[in-house]
Design a protein around this motif. Structure first.
Motif, PDB file in Angstrom:
ATOM      1  N   GLU A   1       9.469  46.317 -38.507  1.00  0.00           N
ATOM      2  CA  GLU A   1       8.322  46.005 -39.756  1.00  0.00           C
ATOM      3  C   GLU A   1       7.205  46.838 -39.844  1.00  0.00           C
ATOM      4  O   GLU A   1       7.002  47.335 -40.944  1.00  0.00           O
ATOM      5  CB  GLU A   1       8.134  44.505 -39.524  1.00  0.00           C
ATOM      6  N   GLY A   2       6.641  47.052 -38.854  1.00  0.00           N
ATOM      7  CA  GLY A   2       5.610  48.021 -38.790  1.00  0.00           C
ATOM      8  C   GLY A   2       5.881  49.320 -39.063  1.00  0.00           C
ATOM      9  O   GLY A   2       4.978  50.181 -39.746  1.00  0.00           O
ATOM     10  N   ALA A   3       6.872  49.845 -38.579  1.00  0.00           N
ATOM     11  CA  ALA A   3       7.406  51.176 -38.930  1.00  0.00           C
ATOM     12  C   ALA A   3       7.691  51.350 -40.494  1.00  0.00           C
ATOM     13  O   ALA A   3       7.504  52.247 -40.906  1.00  0.00           O
ATOM     14  CB  ALA A   3       8.827  51.701 -38.158  1.00  0.00           C
ATOM     15  N   ASP A   4       8.230  50.225 -40.824  1.00  0.00           N
ATOM     16  CA  ASP A   4       8.492  50.529 -42.338  1.00  0.00           C
ATOM     17  C   ASP A   4       7.201  50.412 -43.340  1.00  0.00           C
ATOM     18  O   ASP A   4       7.053  51.045 -44.311  1.00  0.00           O
ATOM     19  CB  ASP A   4       9.350  49.121 -42.978  1.00  0.00           C
ATOM     20  N   LYS A   5       6.109  49.468 -42.630  1.00  0.00           N
ATOM     21  CA  LYS A   5       4.958  49.690 -43.564  1.00  0.00           C
ATOM     22  C   LYS A   5       4.294  51.001 -43.327  1.00  0.00           C
ATOM     23  O   LYS A   5       3.685  51.474 -44.220  1.00  0.00           O
ATOM     24  CB  LYS A   5       3.967  48.469 -42.829  1.00  0.00           C
ATOM     25  N   ALA A   6       4.388  51.749 -42.124  1.00  0.00           N
ATOM     26  CA  ALA A   6       3.878  52.991 -41.905  1.00  0.00           C
ATOM     27  C   ALA A   6       4.388  54.046 -42.942  1.00  0.00           C
ATOM     28  O   ALA A   6       3.654  54.932 -43.347  1.00  0.00           O
ATOM     29  CB  ALA A   6       3.951  53.329 -40.514  1.00  0.00           C
ATOM     30  N   ARG A   7       5.746  53.875 -42.954  1.00  0.00           N
ATOM     31  CA  ARG A   7       6.368  54.850 -43.949  1.00  0.00           C
ATOM     32  C   ARG A   7       6.054  54.704 -45.431  1.00  0.00           C
ATOM     33  O   ARG A   7       5.656  55.790 -45.927  1.00  0.00           O
ATOM     34  CB  ARG A   7       7.862  54.440 -43.724  1.00  0.00           C
ATOM     35  N   ALA A   8       5.892  53.642 -45.677  1.00  0.00           N
ATOM     36  CA  ALA A   8       5.313  53.285 -46.987  1.00  0.00           C
ATOM     37  C   ALA A   8       3.917  53.785 -47.300  1.00  0.00           C
ATOM     38  O   ALA A   8       3.738  54.279 -48.316  1.00  0.00           O
ATOM     39  CB  ALA A   8       5.519  51.754 -47.267  1.00  0.00           C
ATOM     40  N   MET A   9       3.096  53.583 -46.261  1.00  0.00           N
ATOM     41  CA  MET A   9       1.840  54.028 -46.414  1.00  0.00           C
ATOM     42  C   MET A   9       1.835  55.751 -46.423  1.00  0.00           C
ATOM     43  O   MET A   9       0.873  56.300 -47.199  1.00  0.00           O
ATOM     44  CB  MET A   9       1.052  53.760 -45.017  1.00  0.00           C
ATOM     45  N   TYR A  10       2.671  56.379 -45.768  1.00  0.00           N
ATOM     46  CA  TYR A  10       2.902  57.921 -45.935  1.00  0.00           C
ATOM     47  C   TYR A  10       3.155  57.996 -47.285  1.00  0.00           C
ATOM     48  O   TYR A  10       2.805  59.035 -47.870  1.00  0.00           O
ATOM     49  CB  TYR A  10       3.672  58.533 -44.776  1.00  0.00           C
ATOM     50  N   ARG A  11       4.270  57.504 -47.583  1.00  0.00           N
ATOM     51  CA  ARG A  11       4.901  57.772 -49.024  1.00  0.00           C
ATOM     52  C   ARG A  11       3.880  57.774 -50.138  1.00  0.00           C
ATOM     53  O   ARG A  11       3.914  58.493 -51.073  1.00  0.00           O
ATOM     54  CB  ARG A  11       6.052  56.879 -49.177  1.00  0.00           C
ATOM     55  N   ALA A  12       2.956  56.566 -50.038  1.00  0.00           N
ATOM     56  CA  ALA A  12       2.043  56.513 -51.080  1.00  0.00           C
ATOM     57  C   ALA A  12       1.129  57.480 -51.239  1.00  0.00           C
ATOM     58  O   ALA A  12       0.495  57.962 -52.119  1.00  0.00           O
ATOM     59  CB  ALA A  12       1.397  55.310 -50.826  1.00  0.00           C
ATOM     60  N   ARG A  13       1.150  58.513 -50.253  1.00  0.00           N
ATOM     61  CA  ARG A  13       0.108  59.786 -50.249  1.00  0.00           C
ATOM     62  C   ARG A  13       1.146  60.977 -50.373  1.00  0.00           C
ATOM     63  O   ARG A  13       0.369  62.125 -49.943  1.00  0.00           O
ATOM     64  CB  ARG A  13      -0.570  59.542 -48.805  1.00  0.00           C
ATOM     65  N   GLY A  14       2.298  60.636 -50.676  1.00  0.00           N
ATOM     66  CA  GLY A  14       3.025  62.041 -50.883  1.00  0.00           C
ATOM     67  C   GLY A  14       3.449  62.749 -49.550  1.00  0.00           C
ATOM     68  O   GLY A  14       3.731  63.721 -49.544  1.00  0.00           O
ATOM     69  N   LEU A  15       3.539  61.848 -48.466  1.00  0.00           N
ATOM     70  CA  LEU A  15       3.668  62.230 -47.164  1.00  0.00           C
ATOM     71  C   LEU A  15       5.064  61.751 -46.667  1.00  0.00           C
ATOM     72  O   LEU A  15       5.549  60.667 -47.303  1.00  0.00           O
ATOM     73  CB  LEU A  15       2.636  62.182 -46.143  1.00  0.00           C
TER      74      LEU A  15
END
Length: 265
Positions: free
Chosen positions: A195-209
């Motif tokens: 779950e934490g990994a999915d949230k981190a992925r979303a955080m990166y994605r929101a910044r174009g990363l």
């Protein structure tokens, strides 16, 4: 190196965030902001960075002790003491090391990466890891690719998604290495906190990363066709602790990263 590349401070960069986690000063508010947000998902972000750095030291020390005298470090990041060439050249002063990164702020500090022993050599290439042929061509001016090379991509491949050719990219690099060369990898995983990994992925994605944590099985695939050095794929913190620089970490939960070293037959 041209020295004219613009530093983009509008979005975070992994090398600068890594620098912040390690306590460095070569980062910007945008990098610190995202790093602090990642700490809300796992408060041990600084431990993760230090564990990864310590693995590099141990792996380099092991390979230099085993006779490897050439190193290609892709995704080298902002210099921190000791650098890979300092570890290798402490064992064997004649070691030759080429660093590669795509962040201009690393270029600004490249002088620190070029302080070789008189017997050895170091060089820095400003290039993206997705340009393997260009990297290898330029690295060939310092390294002899008829002799074994240790290729390291530390905490890098989790920034390349499968759809962007992470496995193919690595294969193109490894196929150019002669027999007796080594591959050194570390990589973040979501195995212990999906779950934490999915949230981190979303955080990166929101910044174009891109962030692509991989399972142990997915990480092990990077070593297909190579002979893993004992103990094989392990938690980053657990790879040959007897080689020194074990990082004390908070709590009993594992630091969520894997590492491995493998020899090309």
């Amino acid at each position: 190196m041209t020295g004219n590349e613009a530093i983009d401070t509008s979005k975070p960069h992994p090398a600068r965030m890594y620098d912040w986690f390690l306590g460095g000063k070569d980062n910007y508010p945008v990098d610190e902001e995202m790093a602090r947000q990642l700490l809300t998902l796992d408060s041990r972000g600084r431990d993760m960075a230090r564990v990864n750095r310590a693995f590099m030291h141990r792996a380099t020390r092991r390979l230099a002790g085993d006779g490897i005298r050439q190193y290609l470090d892709i995704g080298s990041g902002i210099p921190t003491e000791p650098n890979l060439h300092q570890v290798a050249q402490e064992v064997a002063p004649e070691c030759r090391v080429v660093y590669c990164d795509n962040d201009p702020i690393v270029l600004a500090h490249a002088e620190a990466l070029l302080r070789s022993t008189p017997e050895g050599a170091t060089a820095y290439i400003q290039a993206d890891a997705r340009e393997p042929e260009g990297i290898l061509e330029r690295a060939g001016k310092v390294l002899d690719f008829t002799q074994p090379v240790a290729l390291s991509l530390l905490a890098l491949l989790h920034f390349v998604d499968d759809e962007d050719g992470a496995y193919e990219l690595l294969s193109r690099l490894v196929e150019r290495l002669p027999s007796g060369s080594y591959l050194v990898l570390s990589h973040v995983t979501g195995d212990f906190d999906p779950e934490g990994a999915d949230k981190a992925r979303a955080m990166y994605r929101a910044r174009g990363l891109t962030l692509r944590p991989r399972t142990r099985e997915e990480f092990t695939r990077f070593f297909d066709g190579l002979d893993l050095v004992e103990p094989g794929v392990s938690l980053t913190a657990d790879w040959h602790p007897e080689l020194g620089e074990v990082v004390p970490v908070a709590g009993d939960d594992p630091i969520p990263g894997y590492a491995g070293v493998a020899r090309k037959p």
